[in-house]
Design a protein around this motif. Structure first.
Motif, PDB file in Angstrom:
ATOM      1  N   ASN A 538       0.845  -1.195   0.000  1.00  0.00           N
ATOM      2  CA  ASN A 538       0.000   0.000   0.000  1.00  0.00           C
ATOM      3  C   ASN A 538       0.883   1.249   0.000  1.00  0.00           C
ATOM      4  O   ASN A 538       1.644   1.468   0.939  1.00  0.00           O
ATOM      5  CB  ASN A 538      -0.904   0.028   1.237  1.00  0.00           C
ATOM      6  N   LEU A 539       0.776   2.057  -1.041  1.00  0.00           N
ATOM      7  CA  LEU A 539       1.577   3.285  -1.162  1.00  0.00           C
ATOM      8  C   LEU A 539       0.650   4.480  -0.991  1.00  0.00           C
ATOM      9  O   LEU A 539       0.163   5.070  -1.968  1.00  0.00           O
ATOM     10  CB  LEU A 539       2.288   3.316  -2.523  1.00  0.00           C
ATOM     11  N   ARG A 540       0.363   4.806   0.266  1.00  0.00           N
ATOM     12  CA  ARG A 540      -0.533   5.933   0.562  1.00  0.00           C
ATOM     13  C   ARG A 540       0.194   7.228   0.234  1.00  0.00           C
ATOM     14  O   ARG A 540       1.252   7.510   0.798  1.00  0.00           O
ATOM     15  CB  ARG A 540      -0.973   5.893   2.013  1.00  0.00           C
ATOM     16  N   SER A 541      -0.395   8.028  -0.646  1.00  0.00           N
ATOM     17  CA  SER A 541       0.349   9.131  -1.252  1.00  0.00           C
ATOM     18  C   SER A 541      -0.462  10.409  -1.328  1.00  0.00           C
ATOM     19  O   SER A 541      -1.640  10.469  -0.962  1.00  0.00           O
ATOM     20  CB  SER A 541       0.780   8.720  -2.674  1.00  0.00           C
ATOM     21  N   ASP A 542       0.213  11.442  -1.866  1.00  0.00           N
ATOM     22  CA  ASP A 542      -0.406  12.723  -2.168  1.00  0.00           C
ATOM     23  C   ASP A 542      -0.614  12.791  -3.682  1.00  0.00           C
ATOM     24  O   ASP A 542      -0.210  11.881  -4.416  1.00  0.00           O
ATOM     25  CB  ASP A 542       0.513  13.844  -1.679  1.00  0.00           C
ATOM     26  N   TYR A 543      -1.197  13.888  -4.156  1.00  0.00           N
ATOM     27  CA  TYR A 543      -1.513  14.013  -5.578  1.00  0.00           C
ATOM     28  C   TYR A 543      -0.280  13.905  -6.475  1.00  0.00           C
ATOM     29  O   TYR A 543      -0.328  13.314  -7.542  1.00  0.00           O
ATOM     30  CB  TYR A 543      -2.245  15.332  -5.842  1.00  0.00           C
ATOM     31  N   ASN A 558      -2.079  10.493 -13.941  1.00  0.00           N
ATOM     32  CA  ASN A 558      -1.736  10.672 -12.539  1.00  0.00           C
ATOM     33  C   ASN A 558      -2.974  11.152 -11.771  1.00  0.00           C
ATOM     34  O   ASN A 558      -3.996  11.509 -12.369  1.00  0.00           O
ATOM     35  CB  ASN A 558      -0.601  11.691 -12.421  1.00  0.00           C
ATOM     36  N   PHE A 559      -2.890  11.179 -10.437  1.00  0.00           N
ATOM     37  CA  PHE A 559      -3.958  11.763  -9.629  1.00  0.00           C
ATOM     38  C   PHE A 559      -4.047  13.257  -9.928  1.00  0.00           C
ATOM     39  O   PHE A 559      -3.039  13.918 -10.206  1.00  0.00           O
ATOM     40  CB  PHE A 559      -3.665  11.571  -8.137  1.00  0.00           C
ATOM     41  N   SER A 560      -5.247  13.788  -9.822  1.00  0.00           N
ATOM     42  CA  SER A 560      -5.442  15.219 -10.104  1.00  0.00           C
ATOM     43  C   SER A 560      -6.580  15.759  -9.242  1.00  0.00           C
ATOM     44  O   SER A 560      -7.601  15.089  -9.055  1.00  0.00           O
ATOM     45  CB  SER A 560      -5.753  15.436 -11.581  1.00  0.00           C
ATOM     46  N   ARG A 561      -6.376  16.982  -8.752  1.00  0.00           N
ATOM     47  CA  ARG A 561      -7.428  17.641  -7.965  1.00  0.00           C
ATOM     48  C   ARG A 561      -8.618  18.032  -8.840  1.00  0.00           C
ATOM     49  O   ARG A 561      -9.689  18.371  -8.326  1.00  0.00           O
ATOM     50  CB  ARG A 561      -6.847  18.874  -7.268  1.00  0.00           C
ATOM     51  N   ALA A 564     -12.836  14.951  -8.802  1.00  0.00           N
ATOM     52  CA  ALA A 564     -13.311  14.724  -7.429  1.00  0.00           C
ATOM     53  C   ALA A 564     -13.339  13.241  -7.090  1.00  0.00           C
ATOM     54  O   ALA A 564     -13.199  12.849  -5.919  1.00  0.00           O
ATOM     55  CB  ALA A 564     -14.703  15.329  -7.258  1.00  0.00           C
ATOM     56  N   THR A 565     -13.474  12.388  -8.096  1.00  0.00           N
ATOM     57  CA  THR A 565     -13.582  10.942  -7.866  1.00  0.00           C
ATOM     58  C   THR A 565     -12.221  10.288  -7.581  1.00  0.00           C
ATOM     59  O   THR A 565     -12.170   9.094  -7.274  1.00  0.00           O
ATOM     60  CB  THR A 565     -14.213  10.248  -9.090  1.00  0.00           C
ATOM     61  N   ASP A 566     -11.123  11.063  -7.681  1.00  0.00           N
ATOM     62  CA  ASP A 566      -9.806  10.452  -7.496  1.00  0.00           C
ATOM     63  C   ASP A 566      -9.549   9.998  -6.056  1.00  0.00           C
ATOM     64  O   ASP A 566      -8.583   9.272  -5.797  1.00  0.00           O
ATOM     65  CB  ASP A 566      -8.683  11.414  -7.933  1.00  0.00           C
ATOM     66  N   SER A 567     -10.426  10.419  -5.135  1.00  0.00           N
ATOM     67  CA  SER A 567     -10.278   9.926  -3.762  1.00  0.00           C
ATOM     68  C   SER A 567     -10.526   8.427  -3.704  1.00  0.00           C
ATOM     69  O   SER A 567     -10.098   7.751  -2.775  1.00  0.00           O
ATOM     70  CB  SER A 567     -11.256  10.650  -2.823  1.00  0.00           C
ATOM     71  N   LEU A 568     -11.216   7.888  -4.713  1.00  0.00           N
ATOM     72  CA  LEU A 568     -11.455   6.450  -4.814  1.00  0.00           C
ATOM     73  C   LEU A 568     -10.844   5.889  -6.100  1.00  0.00           C
ATOM     74  O   LEU A 568     -11.336   4.911  -6.668  1.00  0.00           O
ATOM     75  CB  LEU A 568     -12.948   6.149  -4.760  1.00  0.00           C
ATOM     76  N   SER A 569      -9.760   6.521  -6.532  1.00  0.00           N
ATOM     77  CA  SER A 569      -9.024   6.025  -7.701  1.00  0.00           C
ATOM     78  C   SER A 569      -7.673   5.465  -7.244  1.00  0.00           C
ATOM     79  O   SER A 569      -7.138   5.877  -6.212  1.00  0.00           O
ATOM     80  CB  SER A 569      -8.793   7.148  -8.714  1.00  0.00           C
TER      81      SER A 569
END
Length: 803
Positions: A538-543, A558-561, A564-569
Motif C-alpha cells: 500500500n503506497l498511501r500518497s499525495d496528488y 496521474n492523480f489530479s485535484r 473529485a472521484t480520485d479519492s477512490l481512484s
C-alpha cells in the motif's frame, strides 16, 4: 617415570635437567639457523605476521558477531513470534510483524508461554525536559519486556514500570542528559512537545552487543489506544516476544500456535511459529518459508578466508623449509650419527616453526592496536582488543595450530634423512617432495585467484545495484519525517517551500519507499479466483507523489485535484497488473477493504526495496495520513537550498530538528553489508596474494641460487639474459597456469550461486576470469623475474670461480 638419583646425599632430577638443556639447545640451534638464513626467516616472518594479523582481525570480528544478543539470561527460553504468510502463487512471505493483540492472547491461552510482550520497531521521537530537546531511539512495549529480556532497572520496580499508559522508562545515560544532577524518577518529559509522560523507571544502558538499541520504552497499551488497527487480527506491524516456561520445547509450542491467527481471522494465510531470539541476528533470513542463512554467511565466509590466509602462510614455511633441506642435510646426518633419534629432530624443527610463529604473533599483537581503528571504520563496529580468557585461548590455539601445521611436513621430511646417504652426499630431492612442493604452490595460487575473482564479482554487483535505474529518480531527492504540527497540517509548509525556485517538487506520503512497510491482501478484482490471495504493497500518497519520485506511467494518468472521484481512484504497478490478469486495466474496478476503487493508471515497475527481492505488486492511492515528506531540489546550490529548507522547517515546526537524508545515500545503505564485505575481501585478497608472492619470491631466489653455476656455464656458451630468465621462470609459470585452470571453474560456480541470491544481478562475464587469471600470472611472473634477472645478470666468472 624418571626416578630421582641420590648423589652425595641430595636428590638430582637429572632427566628433567636434561630436558631443559635439550630445549635450550634446540632454541639456540633455531636462533643460529635464523641468523644464518636471514632471507628465509624474513620471508616466513612477514608472511606469518600478515596471515596472523588477518586471522586475528577476523577472529575478533567473528567473536563480536557471535556475541550479539547472547547477554540475556534464560536465552534458551526467549523467542520471537514470526509469521509465514502463504499466498496462492506459491510465495511464502516471512515477517517479524504480528498483530498488536497477539502477545496478550498467547500468554492467556498457551500454557507453555510464561511471558509475552508486544514490541514496536525502533523509532525516533522528540523527547523534551528542562528546555532540552533530544531525538533518540525508543520502542513501545508491554511491561513483560523487562522480564523477558535482561533489561535491569536501577530505579523503579517491575510492577510499576509501564503500568500507567502515560509512563516512560529511560536509560541511565539518557536520564543524565535529560536531568543532569537531578533525580529523574517521577519527573515529566514531553513527547513531540505535546503530551507529558512520567518517568517510572531507569534501566541500565543496553550493551553494544544488543541487536535492539533504544534509549526509552513507552507503554504499548498507549500505542494500542491511539491506533485502532493494532487491535485488529487482520493487521500486522508490532513484534511479539515471549519467554517459554522451563522444559517447554519449540516444536510443542509451534504445533499449538501454527493456526492461532487463522482461527481468529477467517481467510487468513498466516502460519505462526516461534524462533529463538538469540539466533535471529545471525540466522534471520527465510526464503519460501525455510531458514536460508543471514549474517552467519558472512561469519562463515570470513572464517574460511582466515583459514585460507593462514594456510597460504603455512605453505610458504613448508616450501622454503623443504626446498632448503639439502643445506640442513649434513646437520641432520651428523646429529643422527651421534645418537639423535627422529623424535628429537622432529621436536627441534617443530620448535623452529613454533618459535617463528610466536615471534610473528608478538609482532601481530604490537600492530593490531594500530590497525584496529581502521578495521572498525570499515566494518562499522567498535571492537576493542581485550585480553579476555576467550581471546587468549583463541590466540594460543592459532599459535599452536599455525606453528605445528607450518613445521609438520618439514620436520617429518628432514628427520627422515639417512646418515650414510647424507655423509656420502647422496641426498637428492625426491619426485614426491618436488610434486608436494609444486602442489602447495598451486594450492596457494588457487586460493589467491579465487579471492581475486570473488572481490571483482562482489565489487561489480555492488556497483550494479547502487547505479541501477530503480524506476525512481533518487538523484537530488531528499526525505524527512513529518513530525509534530507538520504531521497534522503540512500544506502551508509545502506552499512556502514551493516559492523557492531551487525546489522542483514536494510531496507527502505514508511510505518511506525503502523496503516493504504497509501491505494488504484484502483486495479483489474482476476474475479473481476464490482461493487467490496476493499481498499488495500500500503506497498511501499525495496528488503529486508519482511525479516527485520520478516514477513513469506506462498508461493512464496521474492523480489530479480536477477529478473529485480520485479519492477512490488507484494507480497500480506493472507487476500488480500482470497478477490481476486484466486485459485492459484502465477503468477496471478493484475492491479494497470494502471500497470500490477505479484504476486510472499503470506505473512502470520500480524498485523500492532491496534488489535481492523481486518487484512486489503495489498500489498508489490518495490518503490524508502522511508521515514522510519528499523534496526534489535542483543540482546547483544544494547547500543554500538545504539551509533555506531548514529555516522554513524551524519556522513551521519549532523545537524539531530538520533531520533529512538524500535518497541515493539511503538506498546505498541497504547494501552496506555487501559493500563492507567487498572492501574487506579486497584487503584480505591482497594479503593472500602478497603472502603467496613472498613464498614464490623465496623459492625463486633459492632456485636461482641452486642453478647459479648452470646459469654461468650457459652464459659462457652464449645464452642471453632473456633466455636465461625464461629458463628460470617457466617452471613457476606452469604452476600458476595450473592454479588458474583449477581456480576459475571453482570461482565461477561459487560466484554464480552468490549472485542468484539477488533478484537483479550482473551477468558473469568471461573477462572477470580472464583478468583475474592474467593478474595472478602477471604478479607471479613479476615476482619470479626479479630473482631470475638478478641470477641471469651475474658475471660468469663469479659463478664459476670455485670450479
Amino acid at each position: 617415570m624418571y626416578k630421582p638419583l641420590i648423589l652425595n646425599g641430595t636428590f638430582s632430577a637429572r632427566p628433567t635437567s636434561n630436558r631443559i638443556t635439550m630445549i635450550k639447545q634446540h632454541l639456540l640451534t633455531t636462533l643460529r639457523g635464523f641468523k644464518k638464513q636471514k632471507s628465509t626467516f624474513i620471508i616466513n616472518f612477514i608472511g606469518l605476521t600478515t596471515g596472523l594479523i588477518s586471522a586475528l582481525l577476523i577472529f575478533l570480528w567473528v567473536q563480536d558477531e557471535r556475541n550479539v544478543d547472547q547477554f540475556h539470561e534464560d536465552n534458551d527460553r526467549i523467542v520471537r513470534v514470526i509469521e509465514h504468510q502463504r499466498y496462492a502463487n506459491g510465495d511464502v512471505f516471512t515477517t517479524w510483524s504480528t498483530p498488536g493483540i497477539l502477545a496478550a492472547e498467547l500468554k492467556k491461552e498457551i500454557p507453555e508461554i510464561e511471558l509475552a510482550s508486544t514490541g514496536s520497531w525502533e523509532f525516533q521521537r522528540l523527547i523534551s525536559a528542562n528546555e532540552k530537546h533530544f531525538k533518540e531511539q525508543g520502542i513501545y512495549a508491554d511491561p513483560d519486556i523487562f522480564r523477558i529480556f535482561t533489561l535491569p532497572l536501577v530505579s523503579g520496580t517491575l510492577e510499576t514500570a509501564l503500568s500507567d499508559p502515560n509512563s516512560i522508562v529511560i536509560s541511565e545515560s539518557f536520564a543524565k542528559k535529560l536531568f543532569p544532577g537531578e533525580e529523574p524518577m517521577n519527573k515529566l518529559v514531553k513527547l513531540d512537545q505535546e503530551e507529558s509522560y512520567k518517568v517510572s523507571g531507569i534501566m541500565k544502558d543496553l550493551p553494544k552487543s544488543s541487536s535492539m538499541q533504544f534509549e526509552y520504552v513507552m507503554s504499548a497499551e498507549k500505542w494500542r489506544q491511539e491506533n485502532a488497527w493494532l487491535r485488529n487480527w487482520g493487521s500486522n506491524g508490532p513484534r511479539t516476544y515471549a519467554k517459554l516456561s522451563e522444559g517447554s520445547s519449540l516444536e510443542e509450542v509451534n504445533n499449538k500456535i501454527s493456526t492461532f491467527i487463522k482461527k481468529r481471522n477467517e481467510g487468513s494465510v498466516i502460519d505462526l511459529f516461534v524462533y529463538p531470539f538469540a539466533k535471529t541476528y545471525l540466522y534471520g533470513n527465510f526464503e519460501n518459508g525455510i531458514q536460508s542463512g543471514g549474517r552467519i554467511e558472512y561469519v562463515r565466509l570470513f572464517s574460511i578466508i582466515a583459514i585460507f590466509i593462514l594456510l597460504i602462510a603455512c605453505i610458504n614455511f613448508m616450501n622454503l623449509s623443504t626446498a632448503k633441506a639439502t643445506k640442513k642435510a649434513k646437520e641432520v646426518g651428523i646429529r643422527k650419527a651421534v645418537g639423535a633419534d627422529r623424535r628429537s629432530l622432529i621436536f627441534q624443527y617443530l620448535t623452529e616453526s613454533v618459535l617463528v610463529t610466536s615471534i610473528s604473533v608478538a609482532a601481530a599483537l604490537v600492530l593490531l592496536p594500530v590497525i584496529l581503528p581502521y578495521f572498525n571504520e570499515i566494518t562499522g563496529k567498535e571492537i576493542k582488543l581485550v585480553y579476555s580468557p576467550e581471546f587468549l585461548l583463541g590466540l594460543l590455539a592459532i599459535l599452536l595450530v599455525t606453528g605445528i601445521i607450518s613445521g609438520s611436513y618439514p620436520a617429518l621430511y628432514l628427520s627422515s634423512f639417512q646418515p650414510v646417504k647424507v655423509i656420502k652426499n647422496e641426498i637428492k630431492s625426491s619426485l614426491g617432495e618436488i610434486w608436494a612442493r609444486k602442489g602447495l604452490v598451486v594450492f596457494q595460487f588457487v586460493l589467491s585467484i579465487f579471492l581475486i575473482v570473488a572481490v571483482m564479482v562482489v565489487y561489480q554487483q555492488i556497483d550494479f545495484i547502487q547505479n541501477k535505474n530503480l524506476g525512481i529518480n533518487k538523484d537530488n531527492l531528499i526525505r524527512f519525517q513529518l513530525e509534530g504540527k507538520l504531521q497534522e497540517d503540512h500544506q502551508a509548509f509545502f506552499n512556502e517551500l514551493k516559492k523557492n525556485p531551487k525546489i522542483v517538487d514536494v510531496t507527502a506520503t505514508a511510505h518511506g519507499f525503502q523496503g516493504r512497510s504497509n501491505n494488504s491482501s484484502n483486495i479483489s478484482w474482476p476474475g479473481k479466483m476464490d482461493d487467490e490471495v496476493v499481498l499488495f504493497e500500500n503506497l498511501r500518497s499525495d496528488y503529486n507523489t508519482i511525479q516527485t519520485l520520478g516514477v513513469s506511467l506506462k498508461e493512464g494518468r496521474n492523480f489530479s485535484r480536477e477529478y473529485a472521484t480520485d479519492s477512490l481512484s488507484i494507480i497500480i504497478n506493472e507487476t500488480a497488473a500482470r497478477l490481476m490478469r486484466l486485459d485492459s486495466p484502465l477503468d477496471a474496478v478493484v475492491e479494497i477493504g470494502g471500497d470500490k476503487c477505479r484504476i486510472i493508471g499503470v506505473a512502470e515497475d520500480f524498485n523500492y526495496q532491496s534488489l535481492r527481492e523481486k518487484v512486489a505488486p503495489a498500489i498508489f492511492y490518495l490518503s490524508d495520513y502522511h508521515s514522510f515528506a519528499f523534496v526534489r531540489i535542483q543540482s546547483d546550490g544544494i547547500s543554500a537550498t538545504l539551509d533555506r529548507l531548514a529555516e522554513v522547517y524551524s519556522e513551521y515546526n519549532p523545537g524539531f530538528a530538520f533531520d533529512y537524508e538524500f535518497m541515493d545515500e539511503a538506498y546505498a545503505r541497504m547494501y552496506q553489508s555487501e559493500e563492507r564485505v567487498s572492501i574487506l575481501s579486497s584487503y584480505f585478497a591482497g594479503f593472500a596474494v602478497l603472502i603467496s608472492c613472498l613464498g614464490l619470491f623465496g623459492l625463486a631466489a633459492f632456485t636461482a641460487e641452486r642453478r647459479i653455476k648452470e646459469v654461468g656455464i650457459r652464459k659462457v656458451l652464449g645464452a642471453s639474459i632473456p633466455s636465461l630468465m625464461m629458463l628460470l621462470t617457466k617452471d613457476f609459470t606452469r604452476l600458476v597456469l595450473a592454479a588458474i585452470l583449477i581456480a576459475l571453474p571453482l570461482a565461477f560456480w561459487i560466484s554464480k550461486n552468490w549472485l542468484e541470491r539477488f533478484a537483479f544481478h550482473i551477468d558473469l562475464s568471461i573477462w572477470f576470469f580472464v583478468f583475474a587469471g592474467a593478474l595472478a600470472l602477471f604478479i607471479a611472473v613479476l615476482t619470479v623475474s626479479s630473482q631470475a634477472f638478478k641470477a641471469a645478470s651475474v658475471n660468469p666468472a663469479e659463478c664459476l670461480k670455485d670450479e
